[in-house]
Design a protein around this motif. Structure first.
Motif: not given
Length: 398
Positions: A41, A357, A359, A369, A371, A379, A383
């Motif tokens: 992300a 995850l 970030l 974030l 991504p 997806e 998240i």
């Protein structure tokens, strides 16, 4: 906690690294050298526009590698012309200079502003910059940046900057009142490192009007918020304005280092041969990456996806965190999103990594974030399913 990635005593100590090393990726997922899978992300901090191992990008780059990787700027580079023409078409501007990074693009913009001033007979040109801004880590871009921690230890800073708060036209007018040495206003449409702080559309329109009235350059740093991330090619386009100078980088090459300075008519002829240059900038491999990135984005309608998935993600985060003590707000546009908390949350970086995850945390209290623009709704749901409980637990443990 994953086992620590091997470190080298020979690598300069400039990063506070997490204890993993990424091995490979596919789409919005990456794997570390121990085989653990992560949902990405962060996208390399807004760089991996097309995610990882994209089926259209990789063969194009492989093809270019077999032809020519680098050509110095003594010679014409046809791919530069191709990418420049596309950026001009998308921006409504007129000319492009290519470099290697956002820092270099911003440095070139500041040189343009100073030369613009000197050409008008201004001995010490002044550029308006903003609180909380981030434009790079060279001495000049560091000086334009509005972060004392980043600047500390590198004084004396470069002079020639007037700093003002965001979204306050009266403050801008007051700071420049009666001055005939101001040549430009320089800002990010949405501040990235500063904590995902958007400029309001009305304010952008007011600044554009002021620049026109006073013959200033409007220089818009779109390094992080540009290249489709907000759902338009460039974030300032939401306000219906055009820049005079627009630095780009990050997502333009989908991972291949690239930078660009796009100039409108007011700034396009400021530089003459010998005023600026680069060894690697505009090399054929980087140019092919840029050409293919923009082509694929159009083919796959990724601007629409960024707007749609970004809105969906923001609403899901707001709903999931509503009423949580310690949660302030979700803000941003498209797939450039910040979640601000009322306390420092740097610990979430490692905690999210443990749950699979990736970030970022910026400005101490903002989960960021960014991504890839190819992200799917499934997806996005993933998240939210990881991040909302994690933030709730983190805040409850205060």
């Amino acid at each position: 906690m994953p086992s620590a990635a091997p470190t080298s005593p020979h690598v300069m100590n400039t990063y506070g690294r997490l204890p993993i090393a990424l091995s490979h990726g596919q789409g919005c997922r990456v794997w570390d050298t121990a085989g653990k899978e992560y949902l990405d992300a962060l996208g390399g901090i807004a760089v991996n526009t097309l995610g990882h191992n994209h089926a259209k990008l990789v063969p194009a780059l492989q093809d270019q590698l077999t032809k020519i990787i680098h050509s110095c700027n003594y010679y014409h580079v046809p791919l530069q012309e191709q990418l420049a023409a596309k950026l001009v078409q998308l921006s409504g501007m007129s000319n492009v200079f290519f470099c290697n990074s956002g820092l270099e693009a911003n440095e070139a913009a500041l040189k343009l502003a100073r030369k613009f001033g000197h050409d008008k007979g201004i001995a010490k040109p002044q550029v308006v910059v903003y609180e909380k801004a981030f434009h790079g880590r060279s001495i000049a871009t560091l000086s334009a940046t509005g972060n004392a921690k980043v600047q500390q230890g590198f004084e004396p800073l470069v002079e020639g900057f007037i700093r003002v708060p965001l979204n306050d036209i009266e403050a801008l007018q007051q700071a420049t009142q009666g001055r005939d040495d101001v040549v430009a206003v320089f800002f990010e449409t949405i501040q990235g490192e500063g904590g995902i702080n958007p400029m309001r559309a009305e304010y952008l329109q007011q600044v554009r009007k002021l620049c026109d009235e006073r013959d200033w350059l409007m220089m818009i740093d779109e390094v992080q918020c540009g290249i489709g991330r907000t759902g338009k090619w460039f974030a300032h386009q939401w306000a219906g304005i055009k820049a005079d100078v627009m630095p780009l980088a990050k997502g333009l090459g989908s991972g291949v280092p690239i930078g660009a300075v796009v100039a409108g008519e007011k700034a396009a002829s400021i530089f003459a041969p010998g005023n600026h240059g680069t060894t690697f900038g505009g090399n054929p491999l980087a140019m092919r990456a840029g050409v293919e990135t923009l082509r694929i984005m159009e083919e796959d309608k990724l601007l629409h996806n960024a707007a749609e998935m970004g809105s969906y993600l923001q609403e899901a985060l707001k709903a999931g965190l509503a009423g949580t003590a310690g949660f302030k707000e979700v803000r941003g546009q498209g797939l450039m999103i910040g979640i601000e908390l009322y306390k420092p949350c740097g610990a979430l970086l490692a905690q999210a990594m443990e749950r699979g995850l990736l970030l970022s945390v910026t400005a101490e209290r903002v989960v960021r974030l960014l991504p890839p623009l190819i992200i799917t709704q499934a997806e996005v749901d993933e998240i939210v399913a990881i991040l909302v409980p994690l933030i709730r637990e983190f805040l409850a443990a205060a």
